[in-house]
Scaffold this active site. Structure first.
Site, PDB file in Angstrom:
ATOM      1  N   HIS A   1      14.349   8.597   0.426  1.00 43.03           N
ATOM      2  CA  HIS A   1      15.292   8.507  -0.708  1.00 43.03           C
ATOM      3  C   HIS A   1      16.609   9.214  -0.378  1.00 43.03           C
ATOM      4  O   HIS A   1      16.636  10.170   0.395  1.00 43.03           O
ATOM      5  CB  HIS A   1      14.675   9.023  -2.015  1.00 43.03           C
ATOM      6  CG  HIS A   1      14.485  10.507  -2.112  1.00 43.03           C
ATOM      7  ND1 HIS A   1      13.318  11.082  -2.575  1.00 43.03           N
ATOM      8  CD2 HIS A   1      15.302  11.557  -1.843  1.00 43.03           C
ATOM      9  CE1 HIS A   1      13.441  12.393  -2.581  1.00 43.03           C
ATOM     10  NE2 HIS A   1      14.639  12.710  -2.130  1.00 43.03           N
TER      11      HIS A   1
ATOM     12  N   ASP B   1      23.231  14.373  -8.197  1.00 47.56           N
ATOM     13  CA  ASP B   1      22.163  14.094  -9.161  1.00 47.56           C
ATOM     14  C   ASP B   1      21.774  15.332  -9.962  1.00 47.56           C
ATOM     15  O   ASP B   1      22.195  16.452  -9.654  1.00 47.56           O
ATOM     16  CB  ASP B   1      20.929  13.512  -8.442  1.00 47.56           C
ATOM     17  CG  ASP B   1      20.606  14.227  -7.134  1.00 47.56           C
ATOM     18  OD1 ASP B   1      21.104  15.339  -6.923  1.00 47.56           O
ATOM     19  OD2 ASP B   1      19.853  13.663  -6.324  1.00 47.56           O
TER      20      ASP B   1
ATOM     21  N   GLU C   1      15.061   6.063  -5.083  1.00 46.05           N
ATOM     22  CA  GLU C   1      13.732   6.031  -4.496  1.00 46.05           C
ATOM     23  C   GLU C   1      13.442   4.643  -3.907  1.00 46.05           C
ATOM     24  O   GLU C   1      14.042   3.647  -4.322  1.00 46.05           O
ATOM     25  CB  GLU C   1      12.697   6.329  -5.598  1.00 46.05           C
ATOM     26  CG  GLU C   1      12.842   7.705  -6.223  1.00 46.05           C
ATOM     27  CD  GLU C   1      12.224   8.815  -5.373  1.00 46.05           C
ATOM     28  OE1 GLU C   1      11.973   8.606  -4.171  1.00 46.05           O
ATOM     29  OE2 GLU C   1      11.987   9.902  -5.923  1.00 46.05           O
TER      30      GLU C   1
ATOM     31  N   ASN D   1      10.380  10.352   2.002  1.00 48.44           N
ATOM     32  CA  ASN D   1      10.124   8.917   1.794  1.00 48.44           C
ATOM     33  C   ASN D   1      11.393   8.067   1.978  1.00 48.44           C
ATOM     34  O   ASN D   1      11.385   6.881   1.693  1.00 48.44           O
ATOM     35  CB  ASN D   1       9.536   8.671   0.392  1.00 48.44           C
ATOM     36  CG  ASN D   1      10.488   9.058  -0.724  1.00 48.44           C
ATOM     37  OD1 ASN D   1      11.609   9.523  -0.469  1.00 48.44           O
ATOM     38  ND2 ASN D   1      10.067   8.875  -1.960  1.00 48.44           N
TER      39      ASN D   1
HETATM   40  C1  F6R Z   1      19.562  16.500  -3.680  1.00 52.56           C
HETATM   41  C2  F6R Z   1      19.104  15.127  -3.455  1.00 52.56           C
HETATM   42  C3  F6R Z   1      17.887  14.805  -2.690  1.00 52.56           C
HETATM   43  C4  F6R Z   1      17.671  15.701  -1.465  1.00 52.56           C
HETATM   44  C5  F6R Z   1      16.419  15.283  -0.711  1.00 52.56           C
HETATM   45  C6  F6R Z   1      16.115  16.228   0.433  1.00 52.56           C
HETATM   46  O1  F6R Z   1      20.752  16.525  -4.455  1.00 52.56           O
HETATM   47  O2  F6R Z   1      19.738  14.234  -3.935  1.00 52.56           O
HETATM   48  O3  F6R Z   1      17.941  13.470  -2.276  1.00 52.56           O
HETATM   49  O4  F6R Z   1      18.782  15.616  -0.618  1.00 52.56           O
HETATM   50  O5  F6R Z   1      15.327  15.274  -1.582  1.00 52.56           O
HETATM   51  O6  F6R Z   1      15.809  17.498  -0.081  1.00 52.56           O
HETATM   52  P1  F6R Z   1      15.645  18.767   0.862  1.00 52.56           P
HETATM   53  O7  F6R Z   1      16.968  19.069   1.425  1.00 52.56           O
HETATM   54  O8  F6R Z   1      15.143  19.858  -0.064  1.00 52.56           O
HETATM   55  O9  F6R Z   1      14.650  18.391   1.900  1.00 52.56           O
END
Ligand code: F6R
Length: 261
Positions: A139, A68, A144, A137
């Site tokens: 995702h 993403d 989401e 959450n």
């Molecule tokens: C990152 C992504 C997000 C993260 C998620 C966890 O490319 O797609 O879904 O994997 O937000 O983020 P961290 O690792 O910072 O807790």
């Protein structure tokens, strides 16, 4: 099937993930890696950079696709995922930059940028492994919680929760984009192995929900990974703290202990 591998701490989780990537890169002529950003994979990237410098792993034939990118910020902005990937990995290893793909966040036509990214995914083909982190959450990538989830790469509205959690990477919360381009669920699952990495206190709730959930739930997108036949959950002891012994001891059906430790 989800195989769970409980690591002592973040460091051990990062080393295990790097071991898996190293094996895949060694065993494939044209290795195809799906990569993620965020705090969780940083230690794994450090380990991969170290091993590349030591000559233990060669990325010259590797192709990568990232999950993403935020919409509306330049790739030169230190908060963009392009910048993150260059800084944490691509600038320090022998990958060819033209083989390392991240969605285009600064396009004047985001819908076209999403569709172009689907073309890139199609041309790269099924990945050997997809790294996935999870939001508090639930995702995955930026899919989401919602009534419906996208199958393919799309423009996504970030939830307030994700904006707040991710504001730690920005100077001010107002600077966090409220939209992103993200792979959809079908894209995420298009890999021979899914490596789901979860670490730390903030993820205790999401790990508990994941291990206890009995149904696929679009309001808990990470549950969609149960539809994939080959998922390894690399999780550290701290993130596991809220999971009670009863859950771990009883036959939890599709969750099995992993033998890679
Ligand atoms: C990152 C992504 C997000 C993260 C998620 C966890 O490319 O797609 O879904 O994997 O937000 O983020 P961290 O690792 O910072 O807790």
């Amino acid at each position: 099937m989800m195989r769970i591998c409980i690591c002592k701490d973040y460091n051990q989780m990062s080393v295990k993930a790097a071991d898996i990537i190293q094996g895949i890169v060694k065993n494939n002529q044209i290795p195809k890696l799906g990569l993620a950003t965020g705090s969780t994979p940083e230690g794994m990237y450090q380990e991969l950079v170290k091993r590349n410098k030591e000559g233990l792993i060669d990325f010259s034939n590797t192709k990568t696709v990232n999950l993403d990118e935020y919409l509306g910020i330049e790739s030169t902005n230190p908060c963009s995922y392009h910048y993150y990937m260059d800084e944490k990995l691509f600038d320090h290893i022998n990958i060819k930059k033209e083989n390392a793909h991240v969605p285009e966040g600064k396009s004047s036509d985001p819908i076209k940028a999403a569709s172009d990214y689907n073309d890139i995914l199609d041309s790269v083909g099924r990945r050997d492994v997809q790294i996935i982190g999870v939001g508090e959450n639930g995702h995955i990538a930026f899919n989401e919680p919602a009534d419906k989830l996208h199958l393919r790469t799309s423009v996504i509205e970030l939830t307030q929760n994700t904006i707040e959690v991710n504001s730690r990477f920005f100077n001010r919360i107002e600077d966090v984009p409220n939209k992103a381009i993200s792979m959809g669920i079908a894209d995420l699952l298009d890999a021979n192995l899914i490596l789901l990495m979860i670490s730390g206190k903030n993820k205790q709730g999401v790990v508990k929900n994941l291990l206890e959930c009995q149904m696929l739930d679009t309001h808990f997108p990470v549950s969609m990974l149960y539809t994939h036949p080959n998922v390894i959950l690399l999780v550290d002891e701290e993130a596991m703290e809220k999971v009670d012994d009863e859950t771990m001891n009883k036959e939890i059906g599709i969750i099995k202990a992993c033998d890679i430790l």
